[in-house]
Design a protein around this motif. Sequence first.
Motif: not given
Ligand SMILES: Nc1ncnc2c1ncn2[C@@H]1O[C@H](COP(=O)(O)OP(=O)(O)OP(=O)(O)O)[C@@H](O)[C@H]1O
Length: 234
Positions: A22, A42, A45-46, A90, A201
């Motif tokens: 990720a 979204s 990976g943030k 969040q 965002h």
């Molecule tokens: N515990 C987990 N197990 C498997 N995959 C995960 C897990 N946590 C996150 N992911 C995956 O890792 C990737 C990054 O997720 P993350 O939550 O860091 O995104 P984000 O940038 O915070 O998105 P958002 O803006 O929607 O919050 C995504 O594809 C998510 O599905």
Amino acid sequence: MSALSVKDLSVTFQGGSKGFTAVRGVSFEVAAGETFGLIGPSGCGKTTVLRAIAGLNTNWQGEISVSGAQLVPGQKIVGSMREDIQMVFQDPYSSLHPRHHIARILGEPLSIRRIPNVTERVHAALDQVGLQAAVAQRYPHQLSGGQRQRVAIARALLLKPSFLLLDEPTSALDVSVQAGILNLLNDLKASHGMTFILVSHDPGVVAHMCDRVAMMAKGSVEHILDRTALSLQA
Ligand SMILES: Nc1ncnc2c1ncn2[C@@H]1O[C@H](COP(=O)(O)OP(=O)(O)OP(=O)(O)O)[C@@H](O)[C@H]1O
Ligand SMILES: [Mg+2]
């Protein structure tokens, strides 16, 4: 020396034959007192980056150092560093225990650490985030979204952290409430001398809050923009 340094951070989640990476090769440095933004679509990976820094996920590779001390992958953060890095989520509803009243939610981290004068400290923390002492007797569902987020911020601040990791702290809130929370965060940062990492965002929130911003896509940092580049974009 930077207050926080992330070098070549990668996070792979188990599942499937090879797992899913990720976050891949993320590096950035944050200076003391800075508000550093993480933005990107979204799923880029943030939250995964913040959870690794906060020690909520210890399954990562690379180097993370906080105030000059290295975190060790696979090991929980212990001692004073545990208190020094706090995260605000969040959705405060899911991070506040639904069957505990606010006094207990805020007081428990203090009692566990045998910090004295819990009631006074809880009331002072509520006051600091602009909530009345009576809120202490209520349950999370008896508060508005903005009040819940103030409680979550009060909880993060009670342990006097140097680092606050803010994951979309206002995205669930009405615009009018948003501004109040962002200004509150900036005031508290100035008075406590904290360092922030802020995920958002919202370009307006980023422009209002951040000194520099890392733009992420598909698990990697694509650019780091400074204040001048940010104001050109806004
Ligand atoms: N515990 C987990 N197990 C498997 N995959 C995960 C897990 N946590 C996150 N992911 C995956 O890792 C990737 C990054 O997720 P993350 O939550 O860091 O995104 P984000 O940038 O915070 O998105 P958002 O803006 O929607 O919050 C995504 O594809 C998510 O599905
Ligand atoms: Mg997220």
